[in-house]
Design a protein around this motif. Structure first.
Motif, short mmCIF file in Angstrom:
data_model
loop_
_atom_site.label_atom_id
_atom_site.label_comp_id
_atom_site.label_asym_id
_atom_site.label_seq_id
_atom_site.Cartn_x
_atom_site.Cartn_y
_atom_site.Cartn_z
N CYS A 89 0.84 -1.20 0.00
CA CYS A 89 0.00 0.00 0.00
C CYS A 89 0.87 1.25 0.00
O CYS A 89 1.79 1.37 0.81
N CYS A 92 0.31 3.04 3.51
CA CYS A 92 0.72 2.49 4.81
C CYS A 92 1.73 1.35 4.73
O CYS A 92 2.18 0.86 5.76
N CYS A 138 -7.40 -1.02 1.03
CA CYS A 138 -6.37 -1.61 1.90
C CYS A 138 -7.03 -1.96 3.22
O CYS A 138 -7.70 -1.12 3.83
N CYS A 141 -5.37 0.36 6.27
CA CYS A 141 -5.57 1.80 6.44
C CYS A 141 -6.84 2.31 5.76
O CYS A 141 -7.16 3.48 5.87
FE FE Z 1 -2.87 0.89 3.50
#
Ligand code: FE
Length: 172
Positions: A89, A92, A138, A141
């Motif tokens: 990601c 994050c 995701c 996050c």
């Molecule tokens: Fe993420």
């Protein structure tokens, strides 16, 4: 003795209140604060304010990841990337897709037939733009990644159509 009784009463009251709050959070559909893996690990989810995300991400990253925008086809960094490695990601760093599941979809967006793990992404019904689609986010996050469709190749028949800008590639 009276003091002890009073203290116990307040302790019990406090406990009841916090239990109710947890229950309310569950009922309102908020995600729990941990991702549970099949191995029994719990991974804390990341919650940040939009102000914090805005400070961390570039404008185009913020537009796609936090406002569910879409990058133009054939313009991203990874649609034509064939190297071995993992895609995490961009917001994050959570592992999302493996290069071994990437395939040539001809769409101009990186396409995968499966996420890296069963718990990597969250799939949410999306009825924007007059279409019913399944949005992919995701799991750690909550950032927007793209959409998943049922016209992918074997072995899953799924096509995770993901914005390059939502990903960061880590070569093997
Ligand atoms: Fe993420």
């Amino acid at each position: 003795m009276k003091i002890m009784q009073t203290l116990t009463f307040f302790a019990a009251l406090l406990l009841t209140t916090s239990c109710n709050q947890a229950q309310q959070a569950q009922q309102s559909g908020e995600s729990p604060s941990f991702i549970l893996t099949p191995a029994g690990d719990s991974i804390p989810r990341i919650h940040k304010s939009e102000k914090e995300w805005q400070a961390e991400l570039s404008e185009p990253e913020y537009y796609v990841l936090r406002e569910a925008g879409t990058e133009r086809a054939f313009t991203g960094e990874y649609w034509d990337n064939h190297a071995e490695g993992e895609y995490v990601c961009r917001a994050c760093g959570f592992p999302l897709f493996d290069g071994s599941t990437k395939f040539e979809s001809g769409t101009g967006w990186p396409s995968f037939y499966a996420p890296a793990h069963g718990y990597s992404v969250e799939e949410i019904k999306d009825s924007s733009l007059g279409m019913i689609r399944t949005e992919v986010r995701c799991a750690r996050c909550g950032s927007h990644l793209g959409h998943v469709f049922n016209d992918g190749p074997k072995p899953t028949g799924l096509r995770y159509c993901i914005n390059s800008i939502s990903l960061k590639f880590k070569p093997e």
